[in-house]
Design a protein around this motif. Structure first.
Motif, PDB file in Angstrom:
ATOM      1  N   GLN A   4      44.914  37.074  14.171  1.00 36.39           N
ATOM      2  CA  GLN A   4      44.153  36.646  15.339  1.00 36.39           C
ATOM      3  C   GLN A   4      42.908  35.879  14.897  1.00 36.39           C
ATOM      4  OE1 GLN A   4      45.283  37.289  18.599  1.00 36.39           O
ATOM      5  NE2 GLN A   4      47.066  37.927  17.403  1.00 36.39           N
ATOM      6  N   SER A   5      42.397  35.063  15.773  1.00 38.53           N
ATOM      7  CA  SER A   5      41.183  34.306  15.473  1.00 38.53           C
ATOM      8  C   SER A   5      40.109  34.628  16.516  1.00 38.53           C
ATOM      9  CB  SER A   5      41.486  32.802  15.470  1.00 38.53           C
ATOM     10  OG  SER A   5      40.329  32.064  15.138  1.00 38.53           O
ATOM     11  N   PRO A   6      39.063  35.374  16.134  1.00 34.15           N
ATOM     12  CA  PRO A   6      38.863  35.981  14.809  1.00 34.15           C
ATOM     13  C   PRO A   6      39.780  37.195  14.624  1.00 34.15           C
ATOM     14  CG  PRO A   6      37.146  36.691  16.307  1.00 34.15           C
ATOM     15  CD  PRO A   6      37.961  35.684  17.067  1.00 34.15           C
ATOM     16  N   PRO A   7      39.970  37.653  13.364  1.00 35.03           N
ATOM     17  CA  PRO A   7      40.827  38.817  13.114  1.00 35.03           C
ATOM     18  C   PRO A   7      40.347  40.046  13.883  1.00 35.03           C
ATOM     19  CG  PRO A   7      40.284  37.694  11.066  1.00 35.03           C
ATOM     20  CD  PRO A   7      39.421  37.085  12.123  1.00 35.03           C
ATOM     21  N   VAL A   8      41.304  40.855  14.321  1.00 35.00           N
ATOM     22  CA  VAL A   8      40.990  42.048  15.112  1.00 35.00           C
ATOM     23  C   VAL A   8      41.287  43.291  14.282  1.00 35.00           C
ATOM     24  CG1 VAL A   8      41.626  43.402  17.142  1.00 35.00           C
ATOM     25  CG2 VAL A   8      41.422  40.916  17.310  1.00 35.00           C
ATOM     26  N   GLU A   9      40.343  44.203  14.252  1.00 39.12           N
ATOM     27  CA  GLU A   9      40.538  45.491  13.583  1.00 39.12           C
ATOM     28  C   GLU A   9      40.966  46.504  14.639  1.00 39.12           C
ATOM     29  OE1 GLU A   9      40.789  48.029  10.396  1.00 39.12           O
ATOM     30  OE2 GLU A   9      40.226  45.905  10.320  1.00 39.12           O
ATOM     31  N   PRO A  10      42.208  47.011  14.562  1.00 38.87           N
ATOM     32  CA  PRO A  10      42.673  47.958  15.589  1.00 38.87           C
ATOM     33  C   PRO A  10      41.793  49.202  15.636  1.00 38.87           C
ATOM     34  CG  PRO A  10      44.490  47.204  14.210  1.00 38.87           C
ATOM     35  CD  PRO A  10      43.234  46.747  13.544  1.00 38.87           C
ATOM     36  N   ALA A  11      41.768  49.834  16.792  1.00 35.49           N
ATOM     37  CA  ALA A  11      41.005  51.067  16.954  1.00 35.49           C
ATOM     38  C   ALA A  11      41.533  52.137  16.009  1.00 35.49           C
ATOM     39  CB  ALA A  11      41.095  51.552  18.403  1.00 35.49           C
ATOM     40  N   LEU A  12      40.639  52.986  15.547  1.00 37.53           N
ATOM     41  CA  LEU A  12      41.027  54.079  14.672  1.00 37.53           C
ATOM     42  C   LEU A  12      42.098  54.933  15.353  1.00 37.53           C
ATOM     43  CD1 LEU A  12      40.150  55.251  11.887  1.00 37.53           C
ATOM     44  CD2 LEU A  12      38.698  56.839  13.155  1.00 37.53           C
ATOM     45  N   LEU A  13      43.162  55.244  14.624  1.00 35.49           N
ATOM     46  CA  LEU A  13      44.282  56.057  15.116  1.00 35.49           C
ATOM     47  C   LEU A  13      45.163  55.331  16.138  1.00 35.49           C
ATOM     48  CD1 LEU A  13      42.646  59.599  15.529  1.00 35.49           C
ATOM     49  CD2 LEU A  13      44.109  58.810  13.679  1.00 35.49           C
ATOM     50  N   ALA A  14      44.983  54.023  16.299  1.00 38.09           N
ATOM     51  CA  ALA A  14      45.829  53.291  17.251  1.00 38.09           C
ATOM     52  C   ALA A  14      47.299  53.397  16.859  1.00 38.09           C
ATOM     53  CB  ALA A  14      45.403  51.825  17.315  1.00 38.09           C
ATOM     54  N   PHE A  15      47.588  53.255  15.566  1.00 34.60           N
ATOM     55  CA  PHE A  15      48.978  53.347  15.101  1.00 34.60           C
ATOM     56  C   PHE A  15      49.523  54.752  15.328  1.00 34.60           C
ATOM     57  CE2 PHE A  15      52.096  54.433  11.850  1.00 34.60           C
ATOM     58  CZ  PHE A  15      53.014  53.402  11.975  1.00 34.60           C
ATOM     59  N   GLU A  16      48.725  55.761  14.989  1.00 31.02           N
ATOM     60  CA  GLU A  16      49.194  57.141  15.120  1.00 31.02           C
ATOM     61  C   GLU A  16      49.432  57.508  16.583  1.00 31.02           C
ATOM     62  OE1 GLU A  16      46.687  56.172  13.228  1.00 31.02           O
ATOM     63  OE2 GLU A  16      47.450  56.603  11.202  1.00 31.02           O
ATOM     64  N   ARG A  17      48.531  57.046  17.462  1.00 31.91           N
ATOM     65  CA  ARG A  17      48.726  57.327  18.890  1.00 31.91           C
ATOM     66  C   ARG A  17      49.997  56.653  19.396  1.00 31.91           C
ATOM     67  NH1 ARG A  17      42.917  56.987  19.242  1.00 31.91           N
ATOM     68  NH2 ARG A  17      43.014  54.769  19.749  1.00 31.91           N
ATOM     69  N   TRP A  18      50.224  55.411  18.965  1.00 30.74           N
ATOM     70  CA  TRP A  18      51.463  54.713  19.334  1.00 30.74           C
ATOM     71  C   TRP A  18      52.679  55.500  18.856  1.00 30.74           C
ATOM     72  CZ3 TRP A  18      54.732  52.732  15.412  1.00 30.74           C
ATOM     73  CH2 TRP A  18      55.859  52.046  15.885  1.00 30.74           C
ATOM     74  N   GLN A  19      52.624  55.957  17.621  1.00 32.20           N
ATOM     75  CA  GLN A  19      53.742  56.681  17.035  1.00 32.20           C
ATOM     76  C   GLN A  19      54.054  57.954  17.823  1.00 32.20           C
ATOM     77  OE1 GLN A  19      52.933  58.227  13.120  1.00 32.20           O
ATOM     78  NE2 GLN A  19      55.053  57.950  12.462  1.00 32.20           N
ATOM     79  N   PHE A  20      53.034  58.734  18.115  1.00 38.36           N
ATOM     80  CA  PHE A  20      53.258  60.003  18.800  1.00 38.36           C
ATOM     81  C   PHE A  20      53.669  59.809  20.255  1.00 38.36           C
ATOM     82  CE2 PHE A  20      50.462  62.013  15.448  1.00 38.36           C
ATOM     83  CZ  PHE A  20      51.504  62.726  14.873  1.00 38.36           C
ATOM     84  N   ARG A  21      53.088  58.821  20.924  1.00 40.23           N
ATOM     85  CA  ARG A  21      53.490  58.576  22.315  1.00 40.23           C
ATOM     86  C   ARG A  21      54.955  58.158  22.387  1.00 40.23           C
ATOM     87  NH1 ARG A  21      48.057  56.186  23.065  1.00 40.23           N
ATOM     88  NH2 ARG A  21      48.965  54.217  22.361  1.00 40.23           N
ATOM     89  N   CYS A  22      55.358  57.288  21.464  1.00 38.91           N
ATOM     90  CA  CYS A  22      56.750  56.843  21.451  1.00 38.91           C
ATOM     91  C   CYS A  22      57.698  57.999  21.142  1.00 38.91           C
ATOM     92  CB  CYS A  22      56.942  55.730  20.419  1.00 38.91           C
ATOM     93  SG  CYS A  22      56.196  54.146  20.873  1.00 38.91           S
ATOM     94  N   LYS A  23      57.329  58.847  20.182  1.00 41.56           N
ATOM     95  CA  LYS A  23      58.203  59.968  19.832  1.00 41.56           C
ATOM     96  C   LYS A  23      58.299  60.966  20.982  1.00 41.56           C
ATOM     97  CE  LYS A  23      60.091  59.945  16.662  1.00 41.56           C
ATOM     98  NZ  LYS A  23      61.322  59.161  16.357  1.00 41.56           N
ATOM     99  N   LEU A  24      57.200  61.151  21.721  1.00 42.74           N
ATOM    100  CA  LEU A  24      57.240  62.035  22.885  1.00 42.74           C
ATOM    101  C   LEU A  24      58.180  61.472  23.943  1.00 42.74           C
ATOM    102  CD1 LEU A  24      56.216  64.481  24.465  1.00 42.74           C
ATOM    103  CD2 LEU A  24      54.277  63.084  25.231  1.00 42.74           C
ATOM    104  N   GLN A  25      58.099  60.166  24.160  1.00 42.94           N
ATOM    105  CA  GLN A  25      58.987  59.523  25.125  1.00 42.94           C
ATOM    106  C   GLN A  25      60.446  59.652  24.684  1.00 42.94           C
ATOM    107  OE1 GLN A  25      58.072  55.396  25.813  1.00 42.94           O
ATOM    108  NE2 GLN A  25      59.934  55.022  26.986  1.00 42.94           N
ATOM    109  N   GLU A  26      60.694  59.472  23.388  1.00 42.62           N
ATOM    110  CA  GLU A  26      62.058  59.603  22.872  1.00 42.62           C
ATOM    111  C   GLU A  26      62.585  61.024  23.053  1.00 42.62           C
ATOM    112  OE1 GLU A  26      62.407  58.295  18.860  1.00 42.62           O
ATOM    113  OE2 GLU A  26      61.550  56.325  19.286  1.00 42.62           O
ATOM    114  N   GLU A  27      61.711  61.999  22.861  1.00 39.92           N
ATOM    115  CA  GLU A  27      62.129  63.390  23.019  1.00 39.92           C
ATOM    116  C   GLU A  27      62.612  63.656  24.442  1.00 39.92           C
ATOM    117  OE1 GLU A  27      60.033  67.779  22.855  1.00 39.92           O
ATOM    118  OE2 GLU A  27      59.376  66.254  21.420  1.00 39.92           O
TER     119      GLU A  27
END
Length: 207
Positions: A4-27
């Motif tokens: 991105q221009s300028p580069p974006v630093e994702p929020a802390l734990l953004a990846f982990e929250r995505w991972q857990f929300r998706c796994k909960l939905q899959e369950e």
């Protein structure tokens, strides 16, 4: 995000929250018997996850760019699961062309190094001898049909070469899992006083 221009630093734990929300939905989908693809770690949700989009927007990314990043991440996760399933199917089929796996365990003064000996190791996965001995004792207790490792020490666990290879394969898988789950706060650590209480009250001798 860095593109991105300028580069974006994702929020802390953004990846982990995505991972857990998706796994909960899959369950929930799995409980309905409608899940066609599953992996214990990687999400298989093919659509952009709304929570991740919002996290990226809060980090300063535009809505279209956030949806695009979420879509790319979902697609890469699905492709990773497909690749893992293909590897697993190849290994279980006995196909001579399937990926090879041989765990190497190198003993040092205070630690052991684990890696797949069939490939040049990019990273050594280290385990202290104290923790290795705990896992070895637990492995021995399980083999003997015990419910606790308290009655067997690591030095008492007599493994033949095939059994030791099985132990080392399991240890490497364990270390790889923790290495993959290297997000913030994933260590789930408890202090020494907690373990002392568990040992004193319920006889727990392993973490």
């Amino acid at each position: 995000c860095k593109a991105q221009s300028p580069p974006v630093e994702p929020a802390l734990l953004a990846f982990e929250r995505w991972q857990f929300r998706c796994k909960l939905q899959e369950e929930r989908v799995q409980q309905q018997g409608a899940l066609t693809m599953h992996d214990p770690l990687f999400p298989t949700t093919k659509t952009p996850e709304k929570g991740l989009v919002e996290d990226l927007k809060r980090s300063g990314m535009s809505a279209p760019a956030a949806r695009d990043v979420a879509r790319q991440l979902a697609a890469e996760s699905v492709e990773a699961v497909k690749a893992l399933q293909a590897m697993t199917d190849g290994c279980s089929s006995g196909d001579d062309e399937s990926p090879r796996w041989r765990t190497a365990a190198v003993t040092n003064k205070h630690t052991l190094d684990f890696y797949n000996a069939e490939h040049k190791p990019k990273r050594l996965l280290k385990l202290t001898k104290v923790h290795y001995n705990k896992l070895r004792a637990l492995w021995g207790a399980h083999r003997a049909g015990r419910t606790s490792a308290q009655t067997v020490g690591a030095s008492e666990v007599d493994l033949d070469p095939a059994e030791e290879r099985g132990l080392h394969d399991a240890v490497l898988c364990l270390l790889l899992r923790y290495n993959a789950l290297c997000g913030h706060g994933f260590q789930a650590a408890a202090g020494e006083h907690v373990f002392a209480a568990l040992r004193g009250r319920v006889g727990a001798t392993l973490e």
